[in-house]
Structure formats: C-alpha cells, structure tokens
Design a protein around this motif. Sequence first.
Motif, PDB file in Angstrom:
ATOM      1  N   GLU A   1       2.100 -10.890   9.422  1.00 18.86           N
ATOM      2  CA  GLU A   1       1.270  -9.762   9.007  1.00 18.86           C
ATOM      3  C   GLU A   1      -0.165  -9.946   9.478  1.00 18.86           C
ATOM      4  O   GLU A   1      -0.870  -8.967   9.739  1.00 18.86           O
ATOM      5  N   PHE A   2      -0.598 -11.196   9.591  1.00 21.61           N
ATOM      6  CA  PHE A   2      -1.949 -11.482  10.077  1.00 21.61           C
ATOM      7  C   PHE A   2      -2.041 -11.262  11.582  1.00 21.61           C
ATOM      8  O   PHE A   2      -2.975 -10.621  12.075  1.00 21.61           O
ATOM      9  N   PHE A   3      -1.061 -11.785  12.323  1.00 21.66           N
ATOM     10  CA  PHE A   3      -1.121 -11.715  13.780  1.00 21.66           C
ATOM     11  C   PHE A   3      -0.759 -10.332  14.319  1.00 21.66           C
ATOM     12  O   PHE A   3      -1.331  -9.885  15.318  1.00 21.66           O
ATOM     13  N   ALA A   4       0.188  -9.654  13.703  1.00 22.80           N
ATOM     14  CA  ALA A   4       0.651  -8.354  14.212  1.00 22.80           C
ATOM     15  C   ALA A   4       0.980  -7.428  13.046  1.00 22.80           C
ATOM     16  O   ALA A   4       2.149  -7.157  12.767  1.00 22.80           O
TER      17      ALA A   4
ATOM     18  N   PRO B   1       7.514  -7.583   9.941  1.00 25.17           N
ATOM     19  CA  PRO B   1       8.666  -7.097   9.157  1.00 25.17           C
ATOM     20  C   PRO B   1       8.239  -6.534   7.807  1.00 25.17           C
ATOM     21  O   PRO B   1       7.265  -6.989   7.205  1.00 25.17           O
ATOM     22  N   ALA B   2       8.972  -5.543   7.351  1.00 28.11           N
ATOM     23  CA  ALA B   2       8.722  -4.988   6.021  1.00 28.11           C
ATOM     24  C   ALA B   2       8.998  -6.055   4.969  1.00 28.11           C
ATOM     25  O   ALA B   2       9.946  -6.827   5.080  1.00 28.11           O
ATOM     26  N   ARG B   3       8.163  -6.085   3.965  1.00 29.75           N
ATOM     27  CA  ARG B   3       8.374  -7.053   2.885  1.00 29.75           C
ATOM     28  C   ARG B   3       9.521  -6.632   1.985  1.00 29.75           C
ATOM     29  O   ARG B   3       9.684  -5.465   1.660  1.00 29.75           O
ATOM     30  N   LEU B   4      10.283  -7.635   1.553  1.00 30.46           N
ATOM     31  CA  LEU B   4      11.314  -7.399   0.549  1.00 30.46           C
ATOM     32  C   LEU B   4      10.702  -7.336  -0.843  1.00 30.46           C
ATOM     33  O   LEU B   4      11.199  -6.634  -1.725  1.00 30.46           O
ATOM     34  N   ALA B   5       9.633  -8.087  -1.050  1.00 27.68           N
ATOM     35  CA  ALA B   5       8.971  -8.128  -2.360  1.00 27.68           C
ATOM     36  C   ALA B   5       7.488  -8.366  -2.147  1.00 27.68           C
ATOM     37  O   ALA B   5       7.097  -9.138  -1.275  1.00 27.68           O
TER      38      ALA B   5
ATOM     39  N   ASN C   1       5.847   8.604  -9.466  1.00 32.19           N
ATOM     40  CA  ASN C   1       5.317   8.112  -8.200  1.00 32.19           C
ATOM     41  C   ASN C   1       5.039   6.611  -8.354  1.00 32.19           C
ATOM     42  O   ASN C   1       4.036   6.214  -8.945  1.00 32.19           O
ATOM     43  N   VAL C   2       5.953   5.771  -7.858  1.00 31.97           N
ATOM     44  CA  VAL C   2       5.882   4.324  -8.071  1.00 31.97           C
ATOM     45  C   VAL C   2       5.076   3.675  -6.942  1.00 31.97           C
ATOM     46  O   VAL C   2       5.406   3.828  -5.757  1.00 31.97           O
ATOM     47  N   GLN C   3       4.049   2.942  -7.322  1.00 35.38           N
ATOM     48  CA  GLN C   3       3.166   2.295  -6.350  1.00 35.38           C
ATOM     49  C   GLN C   3       3.926   1.221  -5.570  1.00 35.38           C
ATOM     50  O   GLN C   3       4.571   0.354  -6.145  1.00 35.38           O
ATOM     51  N   LEU C   4       3.818   1.263  -4.238  1.00 37.09           N
ATOM     52  CA  LEU C   4       4.541   0.305  -3.396  1.00 37.09           C
ATOM     53  C   LEU C   4       3.686  -0.905  -3.025  1.00 37.09           C
ATOM     54  O   LEU C   4       4.187  -2.019  -2.920  1.00 37.09           O
ATOM     55  N   LYS C   5       2.408  -0.702  -2.757  1.00 36.51           N
ATOM     56  CA  LYS C   5       1.493  -1.791  -2.397  1.00 36.51           C
ATOM     57  C   LYS C   5       2.031  -2.653  -1.251  1.00 36.51           C
ATOM     58  O   LYS C   5       2.078  -3.877  -1.334  1.00 36.51           O
ATOM     59  N   ARG C   6       2.482  -2.017  -0.202  1.00 36.09           N
ATOM     60  CA  ARG C   6       2.941  -2.737   0.970  1.00 36.09           C
ATOM     61  C   ARG C   6       2.800  -1.811   2.171  1.00 36.09           C
ATOM     62  O   ARG C   6       2.889  -0.583   2.048  1.00 36.09           O
ATOM     63  N   ARG C   7       2.545  -2.405   3.331  1.00 35.24           N
ATOM     64  CA  ARG C   7       2.308  -1.625   4.538  1.00 35.24           C
ATOM     65  C   ARG C   7       3.573  -0.903   4.992  1.00 35.24           C
ATOM     66  O   ARG C   7       3.533   0.239   5.434  1.00 35.24           O
ATOM     67  N   ARG C   8       4.696  -1.605   4.929  1.00 37.57           N
ATOM     68  CA  ARG C   8       5.963  -1.037   5.376  1.00 37.57           C
ATOM     69  C   ARG C   8       7.037  -1.313   4.342  1.00 37.57           C
ATOM     70  O   ARG C   8       6.917  -2.243   3.542  1.00 37.57           O
ATOM     71  N   VAL C   9       8.100  -0.502   4.375  1.00 33.80           N
ATOM     72  CA  VAL C   9       9.231  -0.692   3.472  1.00 33.80           C
ATOM     73  C   VAL C   9      10.482  -0.942   4.312  1.00 33.80           C
ATOM     74  O   VAL C   9      10.570  -0.501   5.460  1.00 33.80           O
ATOM     75  N   PRO C  10      11.473  -1.670   3.756  1.00 35.48           N
ATOM     76  CA  PRO C  10      12.649  -2.042   4.554  1.00 35.48           C
ATOM     77  C   PRO C  10      13.667  -0.926   4.731  1.00 35.48           C
ATOM     78  O   PRO C  10      14.677  -1.121   5.400  1.00 35.48           O
TER      79      PRO C  10
END
Length: 314
Positions: free
Chosen positions: A60-63, A68-72, A210-219
């Motif tokens: 996530e830092f480099f690219a 990859p989407a986070r699982l948690a 509306n559930v907050q995801l707090k992640r850039r991508r989802v799987p």
Amino acid sequence: MQLVRGLHNLRPQHRGCVATIGNFDGVHRGHQAILARLRERAVELGLPSCVVIFEPQPREFFAPETAPARLARLRDKLELLAAEGVDQVLCLSFNERLSKLSAAEFVDTVLIEGLDVRHLEVGDDFRFGCDRLGDFDFLQQVGNAQGFSVEAAQTVEIDGVRVSSTQIRNALAVADFALAERLLGRPYQITGRVLHGQKLARQLGTPTANVQLKRRRVPMTGVYLVSTLIDGTAWPGVANIGVRPTVAGDGSAHLEVHLLDFAGDLYGRRLTVVFHQKLRDEQRFASLEALKTAINADVAAARAHWHGQPDGCV
C-alpha cells in the motif's frame, strides 16, 4: 493484548519476547497456525508473544493504487489477533525511513535493539528489507550469531488449496464464500460504523445502513445476501458493496445494507455484516426508477431466500 505503536513507544517490559512478523491480513488459518506455534514457544520459554505488523501495509505504501484490497482493516485485525491469544502487537509505521532499511538494519533496529527477540516465527515465504535479502536463511544466520532461534512455519493447505490472503481474495471475487470460510476459519464479514449517507435509498423505499469501510479498495463488489449482527441477533438482509454507478458519488467504495423488517436507529453503531451469497453484479441503471425496480427485486430475492432458512438467517 497490548498495542505498541512505533519503536519509540517500546518499554523495558516489551523486550525479551517471542515474535513473528507479517501483514496478517484476514488472520486466516495459515496465520492461525503461525500464531499457535508462537503461543507454544512463548509458553515454553516463559516469554510474551509479539506480532510485528505494518501500517500501511508495504504494498500500500509502494503502490497504493494497485495494492491488493484488504480483507480486514487494522481495528478488525487487532481484534482477531487478540482472539488468537497474542500478548502484544508492535505496529510500525511503514514510511520512507522504514522502507529504506536493509534486512540487516531491520533486524538490528527492530528485532534486536527494539524487541530483544529470543525466538522468531516466520512464514516459509517471508522476505523483508529494501534489498530483499531478508529471508529464513538470513534470519537463521543472524539468530545464530545474536542468540535467538528462528523457526519457519510450514504452508497450510486445505483441500489442496494453499491458504493465503490472495486465495481468499480470489474466492471472494467469484463469490465462493464456502471456500473463503474454509480458508479463513470463519465466514467472511465486514465490520464498520453506520454513518449518515445521501438517504437516497430511503427515498426509493428501501432504507439502508451506510456502513463505513475505511479502506481504499474492497475485495468484491455487487449485491449480496447478508446477515447483520445487532446486539447478538443476526438480522437477514441484502447489501450492495461498490461505487454506486447510478448515483453520482466520489468514486470510492460504499457498503449499504437493507435489513428485512428492522425498525430502529443504527446511526453511530458498529455493525458486523456477514456475506452469504451473491445475487448480482453492481450495474449502472438508466434511471432511478430502474434502480428502484432492481432494488425491489433484490429485496424480494432476499426474502425468498431467508424465508426458506430454518432459523431465519443461516
């Protein structure tokens, strides 16, 4: 379980431990095997167990756009690690400085000076350091010289499938929730706080949380049959996860859950949404009326499914 954020917050009581290092995304059954061995070694040596993780995760830092989407998310990961009996977690900020540490510098700074590690458990494919020279053989050499032991965890396979975060993402992408559950050791779920949204679904006759995801991508994206845990009760429902292409938005992923026959105020509460089956892909509709028709069909399909379940939900 104690959380230590950054090397600067380490105290004498955190030094002298049995440790492992990794992303531990999803804390799946492969991770659980490593943590079980970590607990065993900690008991044998009479030392606390420590898991070293990174935030953000290195890829996530480099690219950030292709990671990859986070699982948690982090909060869920910490809860899962605590449930596995981990004594302490050292969360390192993965920044420019840390990314430039060589394998030898990482061992000296984090494992020796920081944690005074007495035993180290690592995955069989673990590599680290800006020079990518950090692997099991390297750690064994340093451990022999510095007085700590190193053990490599063996790959965990279930039904011939290697357990990994990548395999779980692949399973979720094709809505194979049975495989994802076998690899995780539990049903796949997302936990988040209910936020105020556009309230468009309420205007369409199907109010959603509306559930907050707090992640850039989802799987995964699409419309799913779900159950949502509220005060220990599993409420059946239907959920949409995606970018809501019919409605102008910010392009980020959203999770919206419609609970069947639920009445109550959920704003500000943390909900756990468990995914069971995919109904359809997310799609763009020509009008809000067409969207409303599709939503009504989704809700009808959810009612038909849950009505046929013995306990109403699973």
